[in-house]
Scaffold this motif. Structure first.
Motif, PDB file in Angstrom:
ATOM      1  N   SER A  23       0.840  -1.210   0.000  1.00 17.32           N
ATOM      2  CA  SER A  23       0.000   0.000   0.000  1.00 17.32           C
ATOM      3  C   SER A  23       0.873   1.257   0.000  1.00 17.32           C
ATOM      4  N   LYS A  24       2.066   1.155   0.598  1.00 14.49           N
ATOM      5  CA  LYS A  24       2.982   2.309   0.620  1.00 14.49           C
ATOM      6  C   LYS A  24       3.597   2.555  -0.767  1.00 14.49           C
ATOM      7  N   LEU A  25       3.692   1.500  -1.575  1.00 13.13           N
ATOM      8  CA  LEU A  25       4.314   1.638  -2.897  1.00 13.13           C
ATOM      9  C   LEU A  25       3.345   2.175  -3.945  1.00 13.13           C
ATOM     10  N   ASP A  26       2.041   2.042  -3.686  1.00 11.16           N
ATOM     11  CA  ASP A  26       1.050   2.427  -4.693  1.00 11.16           C
ATOM     12  C   ASP A  26       1.210   3.909  -5.029  1.00 11.16           C
ATOM     13  N   GLY A  27       1.474   4.203  -6.304  1.00  7.43           N
ATOM     14  CA  GLY A  27       1.646   5.594  -6.741  1.00  7.43           C
ATOM     15  C   GLY A  27       3.076   6.083  -6.706  1.00  7.43           C
ATOM     16  N   MET A  28       4.016   5.235  -6.295  1.00  4.18           N
ATOM     17  CA  MET A  28       5.416   5.652  -6.208  1.00  4.18           C
ATOM     18  C   MET A  28       6.012   5.848  -7.606  1.00  4.18           C
ATOM     19  N   LEU A  29       6.799   6.901  -7.753  1.00  2.99           N
ATOM     20  CA  LEU A  29       7.514   7.146  -9.007  1.00  2.99           C
ATOM     21  C   LEU A  29       8.386   5.933  -9.330  1.00  2.99           C
ATOM     22  N   TYR A  30       8.355   5.516 -10.599  1.00  6.02           N
ATOM     23  CA  TYR A  30       9.132   4.329 -10.982  1.00  6.02           C
ATOM     24  C   TYR A  30      10.027   4.686 -12.173  1.00  6.02           C
ATOM     25  N   GLY A  31      11.269   4.245 -12.160  1.00 11.00           N
ATOM     26  CA  GLY A  31      12.176   4.587 -13.255  1.00 11.00           C
ATOM     27  C   GLY A  31      12.585   6.047 -13.155  1.00 11.00           C
ATOM     28  N   SER A  32      12.846   6.666 -14.314  1.00  9.45           N
ATOM     29  CA  SER A  32      13.419   8.009 -14.306  1.00  9.45           C
ATOM     30  C   SER A  32      12.468   9.056 -13.758  1.00  9.45           C
ATOM     31  N   PHE A  39      16.919  14.981 -33.843  1.00 13.16           N
ATOM     32  CA  PHE A  39      17.143  15.863 -32.690  1.00 13.16           C
ATOM     33  C   PHE A  39      16.265  17.104 -32.819  1.00 13.16           C
ATOM     34  N   ARG A  40      15.507  17.410 -31.765  1.00 13.07           N
ATOM     35  CA  ARG A  40      14.590  18.564 -31.852  1.00 13.07           C
ATOM     36  C   ARG A  40      14.296  19.121 -30.473  1.00 13.07           C
ATOM     37  N   LYS A  41      13.807  20.346 -30.478  1.00  6.06           N
ATOM     38  CA  LYS A  41      13.325  20.949 -29.229  1.00  6.06           C
ATOM     39  C   LYS A  41      11.932  20.398 -28.943  1.00  6.06           C
ATOM     40  N   LEU A  42      11.634  20.187 -27.666  1.00  2.00           N
ATOM     41  CA  LEU A  42      10.296  19.732 -27.290  1.00  2.00           C
ATOM     42  C   LEU A  42       9.415  20.946 -27.021  1.00  2.00           C
ATOM     43  N   ALA A  43       8.234  20.956 -27.617  1.00  2.00           N
ATOM     44  CA  ALA A  43       7.300  22.052 -27.359  1.00  2.00           C
ATOM     45  C   ALA A  43       6.759  21.927 -25.934  1.00  2.00           C
ATOM     46  N   THR A  44       6.349  23.046 -25.360  1.00  2.00           N
ATOM     47  CA  THR A  44       5.844  23.059 -23.979  1.00  2.00           C
ATOM     48  C   THR A  44       4.721  22.048 -23.789  1.00  2.00           C
ATOM     49  N   ALA A  45       3.792  22.038 -24.732  1.00  2.00           N
ATOM     50  CA  ALA A  45       2.624  21.153 -24.592  1.00  2.00           C
ATOM     51  C   ALA A  45       3.052  19.687 -24.616  1.00  2.00           C
ATOM     52  N   GLU A  46       3.990  19.362 -25.505  1.00  2.00           N
ATOM     53  CA  GLU A  46       4.452  17.977 -25.611  1.00  2.00           C
ATOM     54  C   GLU A  46       5.190  17.567 -24.339  1.00  2.00           C
ATOM     55  N   ALA A  47       6.010  18.482 -23.814  1.00  2.00           N
ATOM     56  CA  ALA A  47       6.738  18.191 -22.573  1.00  2.00           C
ATOM     57  C   ALA A  47       5.760  17.946 -21.430  1.00  2.00           C
ATOM     58  N   ALA A  48       4.688  18.732 -21.409  1.00  2.00           N
ATOM     59  CA  ALA A  48       3.709  18.603 -20.321  1.00  2.00           C
ATOM     60  C   ALA A  48       2.973  17.263 -20.401  1.00  2.00           C
ATOM     61  N   ARG A  49       2.836  16.736 -21.618  1.00  2.00           N
ATOM     62  CA  ARG A  49       2.115  15.463 -21.784  1.00  2.00           C
ATOM     63  C   ARG A  49       2.948  14.254 -21.362  1.00  2.00           C
ATOM     64  N   LEU A  50       4.255  14.446 -21.233  1.00  2.00           N
ATOM     65  CA  LEU A  50       5.128  13.312 -20.878  1.00  2.00           C
ATOM     66  C   LEU A  50       4.970  12.982 -19.403  1.00  2.00           C
ATOM     67  N   ARG A  51       4.381  11.861 -19.126  1.00  2.00           N
ATOM     68  CA  ARG A  51       4.144  11.494 -17.742  1.00  2.00           C
ATOM     69  C   ARG A  51       5.172  10.465 -17.290  1.00  2.00           C
ATOM     70  N   PRO A  52       5.634  10.570 -16.063  1.00  2.00           N
ATOM     71  CA  PRO A  52       6.557   9.549 -15.563  1.00  2.00           C
ATOM     72  C   PRO A  52       5.831   8.221 -15.328  1.00  2.00           C
ATOM     73  N   LEU A  53       6.599   7.169 -15.224  1.00  2.00           N
ATOM     74  CA  LEU A  53       6.017   5.864 -14.883  1.00  2.00           C
ATOM     75  C   LEU A  53       5.788   5.815 -13.383  1.00  2.00           C
ATOM     76  N   ILE A  54       4.727   5.149 -12.994  1.00  2.00           N
ATOM     77  CA  ILE A  54       4.509   4.955 -11.560  1.00  2.00           C
ATOM     78  C   ILE A  54       4.155   3.502 -11.272  1.00  2.00           C
ATOM     79  N   LEU A  55       4.315   3.143 -10.011  1.00  2.00           N
ATOM     80  CA  LEU A  55       4.029   1.793  -9.559  1.00  2.00           C
ATOM     81  C   LEU A  55       2.580   1.755  -9.078  1.00  2.00           C
ATOM     82  N   ARG A  56       1.841   0.736  -9.532  1.00  2.00           N
ATOM     83  CA  ARG A  56       0.469   0.556  -9.059  1.00  2.00           C
ATOM     84  C   ARG A  56       0.337  -0.832  -8.441  1.00  2.00           C
TER      85      ARG A  56
END
Ligand SMILES: [Zn+2]
Length: 490
Positions: A273-282, A422-439
């Motif tokens: 239960s403590k791990l649920d929602g924990m950031l996983y990977g980078s 190689f490219r710059k990431l647009a603000t909107a695209e960067a915002a859409r990148l979600r980290p992995l989490i543990l469920r």
């Protein structure tokens, strides 16, 4: 470890003289007469405290909600109170690193990473890791190692050192020495003490061996995953400092059987239960690997590598390992340049190289320049293509492609695509990148190891990752209602 083994003969030959000068005490944890290297408890605490901030910085900061910190610290404190140094002020810190690691520094400072927490299956396994680290502190293993390192520095002739010079030499040893592995003997001793503390609290002492086995399978998976990458990419992982040979697992199992714990605590449900929602990977601030693409939402750039190349992220650079020792390395030089990228490639970066085919490029609106050169390495002759991309006057990125001479033509188109990805990431695209989490999920009727593994957001090794994460095998029959960990994007 090498260093410790080497130091044994001179230590033994020093005999009583060195012990008298540098200090030798009866150790209440080990029962033996322990060489302390002359470190007082105050010095121990000082070393631990001085390195605390540096360690937190090196390992991505402190991780977790106040509740998670309290949870880990609570388990650590209960274990430490049963140790032979209950008066020492222990601290337990969860580090924001996806690496699997745990270590202790002198004076009662214990660290574990969120990567290690994600791997553990229950509270008893976490307790086993913390108890082992407490064991290093109670058995004065750091003091022994510092003592040996000191002896190596000063030699026999200056055995009369006292006071200021002694203290100075200790601080010069620095963090690298602190994080070095211990000898195998010390590891066994920390296991033995750890199992003692676990048993005193009432944890299942078999969980120590259980977690060591999990570490072994995690390291097999990462070796598989890493392909032919150099070890240095992963130099700060747990197994680099805590080798877990099969013999160590066996010994831990045998010790656990001796410990007579009635109704041992495993506490799997609470732990999960403590791990649920924990950031996983980078962490987003380190950038993400998604299949063959690398995307950095904070630094706001992205690029992709060809099929057959495997991406690895480290704090200094992003590596991609391809066939026949070909590789791509992307980094960001600390000193940018005011001039053109052509100037940077030819004068600054490639200033000492014989460059050929120098040209200026425009890559997705960014100014870039590229050139090639020949390099001789331990692995033979390589062609190196150097490419630099300008984001602005303060920020440039540079990419090196290394290909064996025989492969250069064959890989040319693929590598050209990588350059132009190689490219710059647009603000909107960067915002859409979600980290992995543990469920934490509950097994439903019809779920299998394979069907659950398929839900993980990876392009490779889904099944193997799921098996290692949960300490199960694809052959295992799942029970309805059983709780398991899964990696998810939401
Ligand atoms: Zn250890």
């Amino acid at each position: 470890m090498k260093r410790t083994v080497k130091m044994i003969p001179p230590l033994a030959s020093l005999g009583l003289l060195a012990l008298a000068v540098l200090g030798c005490a009866q150790n209440p944890a080990t029962g033996g007469s322990t060489f302390t290297g002359g470190l007082s408890q105050a010095q121990e605490i000082q070393i631990g405290r001085e390195n605390h901030v540096k360690i937190i910085k090196e390992f991505g900061g402190v991780y977790g909600t106040p509740a998670l910190k309290r949870y880990v610290s609570g388990i650590g404190q209960v274990l430490a109170k049963t140790s032979e140094r209950p008066g020492l002020n222990f601290s337990f810190t969860v580090l924001n690193s996806s690496r699997i690691n745990a270590f202790a520094t002198p004076g009662g400072y214990v660290y574990i990473t969120r990567g290690l927490m994600a791997l553990a299956d229950n509270e008893a396994q976490l307790a086993g890791v913390l108890a082992h680290e407490i064991g290093h502190i109670t058995a004065l293993h750091h003091a022994q190692r510092h003592g040996q390192a000191l002896l190596a520095n000063i030699g026999l002739a200056t055995a009369s050192i006292v006071g200021g010079r002694h203290a100075m030499q200790i601080s010069q040893l620095g963090m690298v020495t602190l994080l070095q592995g211990f000898s195998r003997h010390n590891e066994y001793e920390a296991d033995r003490l750890g199992i003692r503390y676990m048993s005193r609290v009432g944890f299942d002492p078999g969980a120590m061996a259980g977690f060591l086995s999990k570490l072994r399978s995690a390291s097999r998976l990462s070796a598989l995953h890493r392909g032919e990458s150099p070890d240095k990419v992963d130099q700060f992982n747990y197994l680099a400092t805590h080798p877990a040979p099969a013999a160590r697992v066996k010994r831990a199992l045998a010790l656990a059987r001796q410990g007579n714990v009635k109704n041992p605590i495993t506490a799997r449900r609470i732990y999960l239960s403590k791990l649920d929602g924990m950031l996983y990977g980078s962490d987003p601030k380190e950038g993400f690997i998604r299949g063959h693409a690398f995307l950095h939402p904070t630094l706001r750039f992205a690029f992709s590598v060809p099929e057959g190349f495997r991406l690895i992220n480290s704090s200094k650079a992003v590596y991609a390992f391809g066939p026949n020792k070909s590789r791509i390395i992307l980094d960001r030089p600390s000193k940018p340049t005011n001039g053109s990228m052509e100037h940077y490639v030819s004068r600054v970066w490639g200033g000492n190289m014989r460059l050929r085919n120098l040209e200026t490029l425009s890559v997705n609106g960014l100014e870039a320049a590229t050139a090639t050169t020949q390099m001789k390495t331990n692995n033979g002759a390589f062609q190196a293509r150097l490419t630099a991309f300008k984001i602005n006057t303060k920020t440039i990125y540079r990419m090196i492609f290394l290909t064996a001479d025989a492969d250069t033509n064959r890989l040319a188109t693929d590598l050209r695509r990588t350059t132009y990805s190689f490219r710059k990431l647009a603000t909107a695209e960067a915002a859409r990148l979600r980290p992995l989490i543990l469920r934490i999920i509950t097994v439903q009727r019809g779920d299998t190891v394979e069907s659950l593994a398929r839900r993980m957001p990876y392009s490779d090794y889904k099944l193997e990752r799921f098996e290692v994460l949960n300490g199960i095998s694809r052959k295992d029959q799942l029970r309805q209602g059983q709780q398991l960990k899964i990696v998810s994007t939401n």
